[in-house]
Enzyme design. Structure first.
Site, PDB file in Angstrom:
ATOM      1  N   CYS A  43       0.827  -1.215   0.000  1.00  0.00           N
ATOM      2  CA  CYS A  43       0.000   0.000   0.000  1.00  0.00           C
ATOM      3  C   CYS A  43       0.858   1.260   0.000  1.00  0.00           C
ATOM      4  O   CYS A  43       0.671   2.147  -0.827  1.00  0.00           O
ATOM      5  CB  CYS A  43      -0.934  -0.011   1.212  1.00  0.00           C
ATOM      6  SG  CYS A  43      -1.787   1.550   1.447  1.00  0.00           S
ATOM      7  N   CYS A  48      -1.359   1.762  -3.123  1.00  0.00           N
ATOM      8  CA  CYS A  48      -2.368   2.820  -2.950  1.00  0.00           C
ATOM      9  C   CYS A  48      -1.779   4.230  -2.882  1.00  0.00           C
ATOM     10  O   CYS A  48      -2.277   5.137  -3.548  1.00  0.00           O
ATOM     11  CB  CYS A  48      -3.159   2.601  -1.664  1.00  0.00           C
ATOM     12  SG  CYS A  48      -3.508   0.887  -1.300  1.00  0.00           S
ATOM     13  N   LYS A  51       0.155   5.406  -6.027  1.00  0.00           N
ATOM     14  CA  LYS A  51      -0.871   5.428  -7.084  1.00  0.00           C
ATOM     15  C   LYS A  51      -1.703   6.707  -7.006  1.00  0.00           C
ATOM     16  O   LYS A  51      -1.905   7.407  -7.986  1.00  0.00           O
ATOM     17  CB  LYS A  51      -1.755   4.177  -6.939  1.00  0.00           C
ATOM     18  CG  LYS A  51      -2.855   4.007  -7.952  1.00  0.00           C
ATOM     19  CD  LYS A  51      -4.157   4.669  -7.606  1.00  0.00           C
ATOM     20  CE  LYS A  51      -4.742   4.339  -6.280  1.00  0.00           C
ATOM     21  NZ  LYS A  51      -5.241   2.981  -6.110  1.00  0.00           N
ATOM     22  N   TYR A 180      -8.925  -3.278 -11.073  1.00  0.00           N
ATOM     23  CA  TYR A 180      -8.563  -1.997 -10.465  1.00  0.00           C
ATOM     24  C   TYR A 180      -7.262  -1.441 -11.064  1.00  0.00           C
ATOM     25  O   TYR A 180      -7.176  -0.299 -11.450  1.00  0.00           O
ATOM     26  CB  TYR A 180      -8.267  -2.189  -8.983  1.00  0.00           C
ATOM     27  CG  TYR A 180      -9.410  -2.382  -8.036  1.00  0.00           C
ATOM     28  CD1 TYR A 180      -9.852  -1.337  -7.235  1.00  0.00           C
ATOM     29  CD2 TYR A 180     -10.010  -3.622  -7.867  1.00  0.00           C
ATOM     30  CE1 TYR A 180     -10.852  -1.514  -6.295  1.00  0.00           C
ATOM     31  CE2 TYR A 180     -11.020  -3.806  -6.933  1.00  0.00           C
ATOM     32  CZ  TYR A 180     -11.438  -2.752  -6.148  1.00  0.00           C
ATOM     33  OH  TYR A 180     -12.426  -2.932  -5.229  1.00  0.00           O
ATOM     34  N   GLU A 184      -6.916   1.866 -13.371  1.00  0.00           N
ATOM     35  CA  GLU A 184      -6.328   3.056 -12.748  1.00  0.00           C
ATOM     36  C   GLU A 184      -5.086   3.515 -13.518  1.00  0.00           C
ATOM     37  O   GLU A 184      -4.903   4.700 -13.787  1.00  0.00           O
ATOM     38  CB  GLU A 184      -5.978   2.771 -11.282  1.00  0.00           C
ATOM     39  CG  GLU A 184      -7.226   2.623 -10.415  1.00  0.00           C
ATOM     40  CD  GLU A 184      -6.944   2.353  -8.954  1.00  0.00           C
ATOM     41  OE1 GLU A 184      -7.864   2.555  -8.145  1.00  0.00           O
ATOM     42  OE2 GLU A 184      -5.818   1.939  -8.599  1.00  0.00           O
ATOM     43  N   HIS A 439     -26.769  21.529  -0.259  1.00  0.00           N
ATOM     44  CA  HIS A 439     -26.870  22.165  -1.566  1.00  0.00           C
ATOM     45  C   HIS A 439     -25.865  23.304  -1.713  1.00  0.00           C
ATOM     46  O   HIS A 439     -25.654  24.028  -0.754  1.00  0.00           O
ATOM     47  CB  HIS A 439     -28.306  22.703  -1.721  1.00  0.00           C
ATOM     48  CG  HIS A 439     -28.573  23.271  -3.067  1.00  0.00           C
ATOM     49  ND1 HIS A 439     -28.665  22.481  -4.194  1.00  0.00           N
ATOM     50  CD2 HIS A 439     -28.767  24.550  -3.474  1.00  0.00           C
ATOM     51  CE1 HIS A 439     -28.900  23.255  -5.235  1.00  0.00           C
ATOM     52  NE2 HIS A 439     -28.964  24.505  -4.830  1.00  0.00           N
ATOM     53  N   GLU A 444     -26.018  15.500  -3.108  1.00  0.00           N
ATOM     54  CA  GLU A 444     -27.422  15.701  -2.713  1.00  0.00           C
ATOM     55  C   GLU A 444     -28.356  14.824  -3.539  1.00  0.00           C
ATOM     56  O   GLU A 444     -29.468  14.499  -3.113  1.00  0.00           O
ATOM     57  CB  GLU A 444     -27.835  17.179  -2.816  1.00  0.00           C
ATOM     58  CG  GLU A 444     -27.876  17.751  -4.204  1.00  0.00           C
ATOM     59  CD  GLU A 444     -28.217  19.250  -4.200  1.00  0.00           C
ATOM     60  OE1 GLU A 444     -29.292  19.605  -3.703  1.00  0.00           O
ATOM     61  OE2 GLU A 444     -27.399  20.053  -4.684  1.00  0.00           O
TER      62      GLU A 444
HETATM   63  P1  NDP Z   1      -8.215  -7.633 -10.234  1.00  0.00           P
HETATM   64  O1  NDP Z   1      -8.576  -8.919  -9.612  1.00  0.00           O
HETATM   65  O2  NDP Z   1      -8.965  -6.397  -9.875  1.00  0.00           O
HETATM   66  O3  NDP Z   1      -8.269  -7.768 -11.816  1.00  0.00           O
HETATM   67  C1  NDP Z   1      -7.528  -8.747 -12.500  1.00  0.00           C
HETATM   68  C2  NDP Z   1      -7.868  -8.612 -13.969  1.00  0.00           C
HETATM   69  O4  NDP Z   1      -7.031  -9.480 -14.719  1.00  0.00           O
HETATM   70  C3  NDP Z   1      -9.301  -9.004 -14.257  1.00  0.00           C
HETATM   71  O5  NDP Z   1      -9.812  -8.100 -15.183  1.00  0.00           O
HETATM   72  C4  NDP Z   1      -9.151 -10.403 -14.842  1.00  0.00           C
HETATM   73  O6  NDP Z   1     -10.151 -10.713 -15.774  1.00  0.00           O
HETATM   74  C5  NDP Z   1      -7.827 -10.286 -15.557  1.00  0.00           C
HETATM   75  N1  NDP Z   1      -7.145 -11.553 -15.706  1.00  0.00           N
HETATM   76  C6  NDP Z   1      -6.810 -12.441 -14.741  1.00  0.00           C
HETATM   77  N2  NDP Z   1      -6.144 -13.490 -15.276  1.00  0.00           N
HETATM   78  C7  NDP Z   1      -6.055 -13.260 -16.593  1.00  0.00           C
HETATM   79  C8  NDP Z   1      -5.497 -13.973 -17.681  1.00  0.00           C
HETATM   80  N3  NDP Z   1      -4.902 -15.146 -17.492  1.00  0.00           N
HETATM   81  N4  NDP Z   1      -5.597 -13.451 -18.925  1.00  0.00           N
HETATM   82  C9  NDP Z   1      -6.218 -12.261 -19.125  1.00  0.00           C
HETATM   83  N5  NDP Z   1      -6.769 -11.544 -18.124  1.00  0.00           N
HETATM   84  C10 NDP Z   1      -6.695 -12.041 -16.878  1.00  0.00           C
HETATM   85  O7  NDP Z   1      -6.653  -7.493  -9.967  1.00  0.00           O
HETATM   86  P2  NDP Z   1      -5.648  -6.285 -10.066  1.00  0.00           P
HETATM   87  O8  NDP Z   1      -4.360  -6.906 -10.459  1.00  0.00           O
HETATM   88  O9  NDP Z   1      -6.187  -5.169 -10.883  1.00  0.00           O
HETATM   89  O10 NDP Z   1      -5.591  -5.792  -8.556  1.00  0.00           O
HETATM   90  C11 NDP Z   1      -5.331  -6.728  -7.500  1.00  0.00           C
HETATM   91  C12 NDP Z   1      -6.120  -6.369  -6.278  1.00  0.00           C
HETATM   92  O11 NDP Z   1      -5.559  -5.216  -5.667  1.00  0.00           O
HETATM   93  C13 NDP Z   1      -7.577  -6.006  -6.560  1.00  0.00           C
HETATM   94  O12 NDP Z   1      -8.398  -7.131  -6.522  1.00  0.00           O
HETATM   95  C14 NDP Z   1      -7.907  -5.027  -5.483  1.00  0.00           C
HETATM   96  O13 NDP Z   1      -8.539  -5.709  -4.443  1.00  0.00           O
HETATM   97  C15 NDP Z   1      -6.575  -4.449  -5.068  1.00  0.00           C
HETATM   98  N6  NDP Z   1      -6.483  -3.056  -5.517  1.00  0.00           N
HETATM   99  C16 NDP Z   1      -7.318  -2.113  -4.984  1.00  0.00           C
HETATM  100  C17 NDP Z   1      -7.274  -0.809  -5.401  1.00  0.00           C
HETATM  101  C18 NDP Z   1      -8.221   0.175  -4.820  1.00  0.00           C
HETATM  102  O14 NDP Z   1      -8.765  -0.087  -3.752  1.00  0.00           O
HETATM  103  N7  NDP Z   1      -8.479   1.294  -5.486  1.00  0.00           N
HETATM  104  C19 NDP Z   1      -6.321  -0.367  -6.404  1.00  0.00           C
HETATM  105  C20 NDP Z   1      -5.500  -1.419  -6.918  1.00  0.00           C
HETATM  106  C21 NDP Z   1      -5.586  -2.708  -6.482  1.00  0.00           C
HETATM  107  P3  NDP Z   1     -11.621 -11.230 -15.323  1.00  0.00           P
HETATM  108  O15 NDP Z   1     -12.365 -10.011 -14.869  1.00  0.00           O
HETATM  109  O16 NDP Z   1     -12.172 -11.795 -16.580  1.00  0.00           O
HETATM  110  O17 NDP Z   1     -11.394 -12.237 -14.252  1.00  0.00           O
END
Ligand code: NDP
Length: 463
Positions: A43, A48, A51, A180, A184, A439, A444
């Protein structure tokens, strides 16, 4: 003499581990904590915090554009990537110091070393070449980006870790993933002037969110100039003679970029930790299996945060740490509550959300009411920016409980935090209706959507 050197030894100095160590030390427990890289964990060091700083940096070009409608003339602005990275590094170093200091001033001992289990009560501190013993052991080693080793040419790709410290800003980037991190970073790089393409395997980005938000964010990102290609994956990445990269897509297209970034989920850090020697069981992707109280199958070994692959969010790891302290040291067993966790995606525009999406609510409830408003935020009346805001409440028609609240637009994350309290408290739509509006604000709208936009009965939209 005490049976062990420490009452608690924590492996991993991220948000969860540091909180567990600091609170336990503050209770008078003898606490040690080891971190192999930098205190603060994902983080603070490469997640976080940096980022969000990069998100701020990437928003200035739009602010400069918007200023014209308010009478300002902004001279052509220039951006220096190295200044941003250096300033970010300074802030991260400051926070890192605070994390370590927090543990030490509470009376804990912090070690800069990799630590591995030798048995269920013994830990090897590798840099110190010695072992220590502890009554309770907490594993909070977090996770790391999925390296996607099956992709030919994966070694040419970067992950979120490297994206924070690139020696120079790429001219073009291709990002794989629809979660995410991919979303982002696509917005960050685009905002900083990088030609950005997002490749996602599914039908719409941000799989776990409300479909309305997903579609509207997708449209807005494309309108800004980000290319989004759904139903697509890489087949290979190759380094070209000129040093740039060719990203081959399965559909046949080849994209040329300076960087290719993979954001395909994260995997738990559990290799070579001595878990087998201590008898700790792991799950399918290597996550430590824990019970409702974050206790592993070995009675004195616990695990919290991303290493357990429950909910990969910093505040959740911190909450789990606090529950652990209650359970292990205050004779007050508390199970972390993972229900109704509010969350934000720092896309541009931002997403703030809590509770059930419309589709999920329609699956679980026989009759739901959907309150939905789209409007141009006041700021964009004079700026002229063609960007809409979306607000949506999902209500159980029978009990009037608000099941989900979803926002796309400026400050959506801030609003999600407050909506999180309302939904957690089990407030009804009638409570929202009798709340006076503030407001003029965008928020709101949340208390002035008096009539449902439509109903969903038995999974079918009516009205
Ligand atoms: P996520 O789980 O959010 O997303 C992973 C993405 O990768 C999905 O779109 C998934 O597709 C895709 N994917 C997974 N495997 C493959 C593959 N073999 N081929 C192609 N696409 C694939 O993970 P992130 O890496 O973005 O982030 C990890 C975690 O970190 C998040 O789950 C979140 O909890 C945390 N995070 C939180 C943030 C916040 O609070 N703002 C910011 C950044 C991270 P599909 O949808 O089809 O499964």
């Amino acid at each position: 003499m005490a049976q062990y050197d420490y009452d608690l030894f924590v492996i991993g100095g991220g948000s969860g581990g540091v909180r567990a160590a600091r609170l336990s030390a503050a209770l008078g427990k003898r606490v040690g904590i080891a971190e192999e890289y930098r205190f603060g964990g994902t983080c603070v060091i490469r997640g976080c915090v940096p980022k969000k700083l990069f998100v701020y940096a990437s928003q200035f070009p739009e602010h400069f554009e918007d200023a014209a409608g308010y009478g300002w003339t902004v001279e052509p602005a220039r951006f220096d990537w190295r200044t941003l990275v250096a300033n970010k590094d300074r802030e991260i170093a400051r926070l890192e110091g605070l994390y370590r200091q927090g543990v030490e001033s509470a009376g804990g001992e912090a070690f800069q070393t990799r630590a591995v289990l030798v048995d269920r009560h013994t830990i090897l501190l590798e840099n110190e070449n010695r072992t220590v013993t502890a009554g309770q052991i907490m594993i909070a080693t977090g996770g790391r980006p999925n390296p996607h080793l099956a992709l030919p040419g994966h070694e040419h790709c970067i992950f979120s870790n490297e994206a924070f410290d690139l020696p120079e800003l790429p001219k073009a980037i291709v990002i794989a993933g629809g979660g995410y991190i991919a979303v982002e970073f696509a917005n960050i790089f685009h905002g900083l002037g990088v030609h950005t393409t997002l490749i996602y395997r599914g039908k719409e980005i941000l799989g776990r969110f409300d479909m309305d938000l997903r579609r509207m964010l997708h449209e807005t990102m494309e309108k800004k100039g980000i290319r989004i290609i759904c139903h697509e994956i890489f087949s290979a990445i190759e380094r070209r003679g000129d040093g740039r990269l060719d990203a081959y897509l399965q559909g046949g297209e080849v994209l040329v970029a300076d960087q290719v970034m993979l954001a395909l989920g994260r995997i738990p850090n559990t290799e070579d930790l001595g878990l087998q020697a201590a008898g700790v069981e792991r799950g399918k992707i290597g996550e430590i299996l824990v019970d409702d109280y974050s206790r592993s199958n070995v009675e004195n070994i616990w695990a919290i945060g991303d290493v357990t692959n429950r909910v990969q969010l910093t505040p959740v790891a911190i909450h789990e740490a606090m529950c652990f302290v209650e359970t292990a040291f205050k004779h007050n067993p508390v199970a972390p509550d993972h229900d109704c966790v509010a969350t934000a995606v720092f896309s541009q525009p931002e997403i703030g959300t809590v509770g059930l999406s419309e589709d999920e609510a329609a699956r679980r409830f026989h009759h739901i009411e959907v309150y939905r408003a789209t409007f141009r935020p006041m700021r964009h009346t004079l700026s002229g920016r063609d960007e809409k805001m979306l607000m949506k409440l999902i209500v159980d028609a029978q009990t009037r409980l608000v099941l989900g609240a979803h926002i796309l637009g400026p400050d959506a994350g801030e609003m999600a935090q407050l909506l999180g309290i309302s939904l957690k408290a089990g407030l009804t739509k009638d409570d929202f209706d009798r709340t006076m509006a503030v407001h003029p604000t965008a928020a709101e709208e949340l208390v002035t959507m008096y009539k449902p936009s439509y109903l969903v009965k038995n999974g079918e939209r009516v009205g």
